[in-house]
Design a protein around this motif. Structure first.
Motif, PDB file in Angstrom:
ATOM      1  N   PHE A  84     -72.122 -49.182 -55.190  1.00 12.81           N
ATOM      2  CA  PHE A  84     -73.497 -49.500 -55.597  1.00 12.81           C
ATOM      3  C   PHE A  84     -73.894 -48.528 -56.705  1.00 12.81           C
ATOM      4  O   PHE A  84     -73.821 -47.308 -56.532  1.00 12.81           O
ATOM      5  CB  PHE A  84     -74.453 -49.348 -54.408  1.00 12.81           C
ATOM      6  N   GLU A 120     -76.245 -51.212 -49.141  1.00 18.39           N
ATOM      7  CA  GLU A 120     -75.930 -52.280 -50.104  1.00 18.39           C
ATOM      8  C   GLU A 120     -74.434 -52.327 -50.375  1.00 18.39           C
ATOM      9  O   GLU A 120     -73.837 -53.402 -50.459  1.00 18.39           O
ATOM     10  CB  GLU A 120     -76.685 -52.046 -51.420  1.00 18.39           C
ATOM     11  N   SER A 121     -73.819 -51.164 -50.558  1.00 18.06           N
ATOM     12  CA  SER A 121     -72.389 -51.103 -50.815  1.00 18.06           C
ATOM     13  C   SER A 121     -71.616 -51.712 -49.639  1.00 18.06           C
ATOM     14  O   SER A 121     -70.633 -52.436 -49.820  1.00 18.06           O
ATOM     15  CB  SER A 121     -71.967 -49.649 -51.048  1.00 18.06           C
TER      16      SER A 121
END
Ligand code: NAD
Length: 359
Positions: free
Chosen positions: A356, A348-349
């Motif tokens: 995140f 996600e980061s």
């Protein structure tokens, strides 16, 4: 003595190389059902490892209807782990699912919920925890030999070791590349030794630098550049709620000299350890820096009787002890879910270009 009846879903490399030989060496199970969407694979393994009347299926739902089956092994690509595990638990089976637990934390939570409502045993195939070096390292950590572990490295870096069989390089089917495939082992080992399952936030980057190259010198031969949709490297930096940090390095192909896979480095305020040249304990003795290299040739520190020293055998023995109610799981699904949660945070980061934050 009653033997547990086992059904296998996914009859590929890990079934043939890890799980089925362990069941064959053991005495407490018999493998009575084999399922694969490619029927000849199920047929082949049923002949090698099954009972005389072992059944073959191409649909796992049919296998689950067999009420005599006690245990299901989920050995498919990652994107099917959740669906099959949930269905098997709901059908009243105990489940040993391969790593990584799932392709997302949401899926991992569905699996935990299914375990809780079924009351059955669920474990994940992190066999590296049963290696003799890992068992000894964990034993020392639990006795506080290292003190407060505030820095760790989870290492899963190959020079040219892209898996070219199956669907490993297919992002859709696996949920990612080396991070979810081998980074998962190193992170699991690291969290377990630290006994720290509370991440605060992470930063991650993935790379697609080598996956479109040819003449790669890859161990298993060149990969198919059109099919290689997963990353070839991923790196993450995880900050835990207690302030400890973990640097996670994962790659199937990186221009480095020395590969380091399924290993951890931990540094505490009393001592540290790494697995960079076998297990090494780094400490100070009588005012001098010393490195202790435990002699593990005599075999593992056996926590589980009857399993030999082979990690796969120990994994099976530990799982069966939990199934029979004689012992606790060594690899809990709750721990494995945190591994999946952190891997997802790193992906996600990478997507957002921002840290995140875990809630
Ligand atoms: N513990 C470890 O160190 C380790 C090592 C390698 C692989 N694994 C894990 O094991 C799993 C399988 O990997 P592999 O190397 O055996 O891959 P593989 O491609 O050799 O085998 C997977 C098999 O699953 C079958 N399959 C796919 N979808 C299915 C479905 N819906 N129902 C039944 N069968 C289905 C495929 O046809 C294939 O035969 C993966 O999750 C992988 O991460 C773990």
């Amino acid at each position: 003595m009653k033997k547990y009846k086992v059904g296998v879903v996914g009859c590929g490399g890990i079934a043939e190389g890890k799980h089925l030989p362990a069941h064959q060496r053991g005495t407490k199970t018999e493998v009575v059902a084999f399922c694969d969407i490619i029927e000849e694979r199920a047929v082949r393994l049923s002949k090698l490892f099954g009972t005389k009347d072992a059944k073959v299926y191409t649909d796992y739902k049919e296998l689950l209807k067999d009420e005599s089956i006690d245990i299901v092994l989920v050995l498919t690509p990652n994107n099917m782990h959740c669906e099959i595990t949930v269905a098997a638990l709901d059908a009243g089976k105990h489940v040993l699912c391969e790593k990584p637990m799932a392709t997302s934390y949401a899926e991992a939570k569905e699996m935990l919920a299914a375990r809780d409502r079924s009351g059955k045993v669920l474990s994940i195939g992190y066999q590296n925890r049963y290696r003799s070096d890992a068992l000894y390292l964990k034993q020392l950590a639990d006795k506080n030999y290292f003190g407060d572990i505030y820095y760790a490295e989870a290492l899963a870096v190959r020079r040219r070791g892209v898996p070219t069989w199956g669907v490993f390089i297919d992002k859709e089917k696996q949920g990612g590349g080396p991070l979810i495939d081998i980074g998962t082992h190193a992170l699991d080992l690291t969290l377990f030794v630290m006994n720290n399952y509370e991440p605060a936030y992470c930063v991650g980057r993935t790379f697609h630098k080598l996956n479109k190259q040819r003449n790669t010198g890859n161990a298993g031969g060149d990969w198919d550049v059109d099919k290689f949709t997963a990353e070839d490297s991923a790196f993450g930096f995880v900050v835990m709620k207690n302030g400890a940090v973990i640097y996670l390095k994962s790659s199937w192909a990186l221009n480095i000299a020395d590969p380091t896979e399924a290993v951890t480095t931990v540094c505490g305020d009393k001592a540290g350890a790494d697995m960079l040249d076998g297990l090494r304990i780094n400490t100070v003795l009588e005012g001098k820096q010393v490195m202790i290299k435990p002699d593990l040739r005599g075999g593992a520190i056996l926590f589980y009787e009857g399993g030999g020293t082979n990690p796969e055998d120990l994994e099976l023995a530990a799982f069966l002890r939990a199934v029979s109610g004689e012992g606790k799981l060594y690899v809990t699904a709750d721990q494995a879910a945190v591994v999946t949660r952190i891997l997802e945070g790193i992906y996600e980061s990478d997507k957002t270009g921002k840290p995140f934050y875990f809630e």
